[in-house]
Scaffold this motif. Structure first.
Motif, PDB file in Angstrom:
ATOM      1  N   ASN A  63       0.829  -1.205   0.000  1.00 32.88           N
ATOM      2  CA  ASN A  63       0.000   0.000   0.000  1.00 32.88           C
ATOM      3  C   ASN A  63       0.867   1.260   0.000  1.00 32.88           C
ATOM      4  OD1 ASN A  63      -2.258  -1.611  -0.055  1.00 32.88           O
ATOM      5  ND2 ASN A  63      -2.689  -1.420   2.126  1.00 32.88           N
ATOM      6  N   VAL A  64       1.968   1.235   0.742  1.00 33.28           N
ATOM      7  CA  VAL A  64       2.915   2.359   0.705  1.00 33.28           C
ATOM      8  C   VAL A  64       3.480   2.487  -0.709  1.00 33.28           C
ATOM      9  CG1 VAL A  64       5.143   3.238   1.542  1.00 33.28           C
ATOM     10  CG2 VAL A  64       3.493   2.247   3.163  1.00 33.28           C
ATOM     11  N   ARG A  65       3.874   1.365  -1.300  1.00 33.17           N
ATOM     12  CA  ARG A  65       4.433   1.372  -2.659  1.00 33.17           C
ATOM     13  C   ARG A  65       3.432   1.954  -3.659  1.00 33.17           C
ATOM     14  NH1 ARG A  65       4.312  -1.721  -6.982  1.00 33.17           N
ATOM     15  NH2 ARG A  65       3.196  -3.416  -5.973  1.00 33.17           N
ATOM     16  N   SER A  66       2.161   1.623  -3.509  1.00 32.89           N
ATOM     17  CA  SER A  66       1.130   2.147  -4.413  1.00 32.89           C
ATOM     18  C   SER A  66       1.046   3.664  -4.345  1.00 32.89           C
ATOM     19  CB  SER A  66      -0.244   1.559  -4.064  1.00 32.89           C
ATOM     20  OG  SER A  66      -0.278   0.187  -4.343  1.00 32.89           O
ATOM     21  N   VAL A  67       1.137   4.211  -3.142  1.00 29.67           N
ATOM     22  CA  VAL A  67       1.103   5.669  -2.991  1.00 29.67           C
ATOM     23  C   VAL A  67       2.370   6.286  -3.582  1.00 29.67           C
ATOM     24  CG1 VAL A  67       0.930   7.613  -1.384  1.00 29.67           C
ATOM     25  CG2 VAL A  67      -0.390   5.519  -0.951  1.00 29.67           C
ATOM     26  N   LEU A  68       3.514   5.659  -3.317  1.00 32.37           N
ATOM     27  CA  LEU A  68       4.770   6.154  -3.899  1.00 32.37           C
ATOM     28  C   LEU A  68       4.665   6.222  -5.419  1.00 32.37           C
ATOM     29  CD1 LEU A  68       7.363   4.139  -1.775  1.00 32.37           C
ATOM     30  CD2 LEU A  68       7.044   6.636  -1.727  1.00 32.37           C
ATOM     31  N   GLU A  69       4.221   5.128  -6.024  1.00 27.35           N
ATOM     32  CA  GLU A  69       4.133   5.075  -7.487  1.00 27.35           C
ATOM     33  C   GLU A  69       3.128   6.084  -8.028  1.00 27.35           C
ATOM     34  OE1 GLU A  69       3.494   0.960  -8.474  1.00 27.35           O
ATOM     35  OE2 GLU A  69       5.594   0.453  -8.054  1.00 27.35           O
ATOM     36  N   ALA A  70       1.993   6.251  -7.354  1.00 29.61           N
ATOM     37  CA  ALA A  70       0.996   7.233  -7.800  1.00 29.61           C
ATOM     38  C   ALA A  70       1.545   8.651  -7.715  1.00 29.61           C
ATOM     39  CB  ALA A  70      -0.280   7.104  -6.963  1.00 29.61           C
ATOM     40  N   GLY A  71       2.521   8.864  -6.829  1.00 30.38           N
ATOM     41  CA  GLY A  71       3.148  10.176  -6.691  1.00 30.38           C
ATOM     42  C   GLY A  71       4.414  10.328  -7.508  1.00 30.38           C
ATOM     43  N   GLY A  72       4.743   9.327  -8.335  1.00 32.76           N
ATOM     44  CA  GLY A  72       5.916   9.416  -9.198  1.00 32.76           C
ATOM     45  C   GLY A  72       7.210   8.981  -8.540  1.00 32.76           C
ATOM     46  N   ALA A  73       7.120   8.213  -7.467  1.00 34.04           N
ATOM     47  CA  ALA A  73       8.317   7.783  -6.738  1.00 34.04           C
ATOM     48  C   ALA A  73       8.395   6.262  -6.675  1.00 34.04           C
ATOM     49  CB  ALA A  73       8.293   8.363  -5.318  1.00 34.04           C
ATOM     50  N   GLY A  74       9.483   5.784  -6.123  1.00 39.64           N
ATOM     51  CA  GLY A  74       9.686   4.359  -5.891  1.00 39.64           C
ATOM     52  C   GLY A  74      10.442   4.187  -4.595  1.00 39.64           C
ATOM     53  N   TRP A  75      10.701   2.940  -4.223  1.00 45.26           N
ATOM     54  CA  TRP A  75      11.388   2.679  -2.962  1.00 45.26           C
ATOM     55  C   TRP A  75      12.766   3.338  -2.898  1.00 45.26           C
ATOM     56  CZ3 TRP A  75       8.676   1.690   0.964  1.00 45.26           C
ATOM     57  CH2 TRP A  75       7.573   0.846   0.923  1.00 45.26           C
ATOM     58  N   ASP A  76      13.471   3.436  -4.019  1.00 45.16           N
ATOM     59  CA  ASP A  76      14.801   4.046  -3.982  1.00 45.16           C
ATOM     60  C   ASP A  76      14.756   5.546  -3.715  1.00 45.16           C
ATOM     61  OD1 ASP A  76      16.628   1.890  -4.231  1.00 45.16           O
ATOM     62  OD2 ASP A  76      16.023   1.662  -6.320  1.00 45.16           O
ATOM     63  N   ASP A  77      13.577   6.156  -3.804  1.00 42.66           N
ATOM     64  CA  ASP A  77      13.415   7.581  -3.485  1.00 42.66           C
ATOM     65  C   ASP A  77      13.116   7.807  -2.011  1.00 42.66           C
ATOM     66  OD1 ASP A  77      13.624   8.601  -6.227  1.00 42.66           O
ATOM     67  OD2 ASP A  77      11.710   7.573  -6.545  1.00 42.66           O
ATOM     68  N   VAL A  78      12.831   6.744  -1.273  1.00 41.67           N
ATOM     69  CA  VAL A  78      12.423   6.878   0.128  1.00 41.67           C
ATOM     70  C   VAL A  78      13.632   7.170   1.009  1.00 41.67           C
ATOM     71  CG1 VAL A  78      11.396   5.679   2.099  1.00 41.67           C
ATOM     72  CG2 VAL A  78      10.387   5.451  -0.172  1.00 41.67           C
ATOM     73  N   MET A  79      13.488   8.235   1.794  1.00 42.33           N
ATOM     74  CA  MET A  79      14.540   8.649   2.717  1.00 42.33           C
ATOM     75  C   MET A  79      14.284   8.129   4.132  1.00 42.33           C
ATOM     76  SD  MET A  79      16.495  10.369   0.751  1.00 42.33           S
ATOM     77  CE  MET A  79      17.564  11.179   1.909  1.00 42.33           C
ATOM     78  N   MET A  80      13.000   8.016   4.497  1.00 45.62           N
ATOM     79  CA  MET A  80      12.642   7.641   5.871  1.00 45.62           C
ATOM     80  C   MET A  80      11.379   6.799   5.872  1.00 45.62           C
ATOM     81  SD  MET A  80      13.410   7.969   9.044  1.00 45.62           S
ATOM     82  CE  MET A  80      12.740   7.878  10.683  1.00 45.62           C
ATOM     83  N   ILE A  81      11.405   5.729   6.644  1.00 47.82           N
ATOM     84  CA  ILE A  81      10.237   4.877   6.861  1.00 47.82           C
ATOM     85  C   ILE A  81       9.998   4.829   8.365  1.00 47.82           C
ATOM     86  CG2 ILE A  81       9.356   2.512   6.805  1.00 47.82           C
ATOM     87  CD1 ILE A  81      10.896   2.079   4.229  1.00 47.82           C
ATOM     88  N   ARG A  82       8.734   5.010   8.735  1.00 45.20           N
ATOM     89  CA  ARG A  82       8.358   4.873  10.141  1.00 45.20           C
ATOM     90  C   ARG A  82       7.361   3.718  10.247  1.00 45.20           C
ATOM     91  NH1 ARG A  82       9.333  10.321   9.324  1.00 45.20           N
ATOM     92  NH2 ARG A  82       7.363  10.466   8.224  1.00 45.20           N
ATOM     93  N   VAL A  83       7.658   2.793  11.137  1.00 44.29           N
ATOM     94  CA  VAL A  83       6.826   1.613  11.345  1.00 44.29           C
ATOM     95  C   VAL A  83       6.225   1.708  12.748  1.00 44.29           C
ATOM     96  CG1 VAL A  83       6.794  -0.905  11.506  1.00 44.29           C
ATOM     97  CG2 VAL A  83       8.323   0.223   9.859  1.00 44.29           C
ATOM     98  N   TYR A  84       4.936   1.468  12.826  1.00 43.80           N
ATOM     99  CA  TYR A  84       4.228   1.492  14.101  1.00 43.80           C
ATOM    100  C   TYR A  84       3.632   0.110  14.328  1.00 43.80           C
ATOM    101  CZ  TYR A  84       4.639   6.420  12.999  1.00 43.80           C
ATOM    102  OH  TYR A  84       5.133   7.640  12.643  1.00 43.80           O
ATOM    103  N   LEU A  85       4.056  -0.543  15.386  1.00 43.03           N
ATOM    104  CA  LEU A  85       3.548  -1.866  15.750  1.00 43.03           C
ATOM    105  C   LEU A  85       2.629  -1.740  16.960  1.00 43.03           C
ATOM    106  CD1 LEU A  85       6.872  -3.911  15.533  1.00 43.03           C
ATOM    107  CD2 LEU A  85       4.975  -3.932  13.896  1.00 43.03           C
ATOM    108  N   THR A  86       1.722  -2.688  17.116  1.00 44.71           N
ATOM    109  CA  THR A  86       0.828  -2.669  18.277  1.00 44.71           C
ATOM    110  C   THR A  86       1.306  -3.579  19.391  1.00 44.71           C
ATOM    111  OG1 THR A  86      -0.542  -4.405  17.301  1.00 44.71           O
ATOM    112  CG2 THR A  86      -1.204  -2.119  16.876  1.00 44.71           C
ATOM    113  N   ASP A  87       2.410  -4.301  19.166  1.00 44.88           N
ATOM    114  CA  ASP A  87       2.884  -5.271  20.150  1.00 44.88           C
ATOM    115  C   ASP A  87       4.410  -5.328  20.108  1.00 44.88           C
ATOM    116  OD1 ASP A  87       3.632  -7.647  21.527  1.00 44.88           O
ATOM    117  OD2 ASP A  87       1.802  -8.672  20.906  1.00 44.88           O
TER     118      ASP A  87
END
Length: 136
Positions: A63-87
């Motif tokens: 789902n993140v990748r889909s938003v990146l691609e719709a915005g003209g980006a890809g994973w290699d353009d990502v500078m920061m990823i934040r992950v939120y876990l519930t456990d």
């Protein structure tokens, strides 16, 4: 001045509140927190990919990748990823899934990342991920 543009892939539902799945301004694309919902089907409520951390993590990354691609980006353009876990018990499993996913993607350089525990996700959801990309 560059205008701010909302980014919503066709696979995503309209957000339940006033926010966008992604926003691009100039060469910056911020992907809002995504969860492990399957692609949107008209007339159906959002459906989690499954009950397991693996199913939800892989769908969330897609789902993140889909938003990146719709915005003209890809994973290699990502500078920061934040992950939120519930456990807190999910850290090791998520790291293994995350590492395997990015190995399959052929990511040249890993982005900076942060993982934290957040207990405010809707019932049944185990993970949320957002990303910041810089294009060009």
């Amino acid at each position: 001045m560059t205008e701010k543009t909302a980014v919503t892939p066709g696979t995503h539902t309209t957000p339940p509140a006033r926010f966008s799945h992604g926003v691009r301004k100039g060469n910056i694309l911020q992907v809002a927190g995504q969860v492990g919902f399957l692609p949107h089907v008209d007339g159906q409520p959002p459906t989690p990919a499954g009950p397991t951390l693996r199913e939800q993590t892989l769908q969330t990354l897609e789902n993140v990748r889909s938003v990146l691609e719709a915005g003209g980006a890809g994973w290699d353009d990502v500078m920061m990823i934040r992950v939120y876990l519930t456990d807190t018990g999910h850290f090791a499993e998520m790291n293994g899934i995350y590492n395997g996913y990015f190995e399959e993607q052929g990511l040249k350089e890993a982005p900076a990342a942060r993982t934290t525990v957040y207990v405010g996700l809707p019932a049944g959801l185990l993970i949320e991920i957002d990303a910041l990309a810089v294009l060009g």
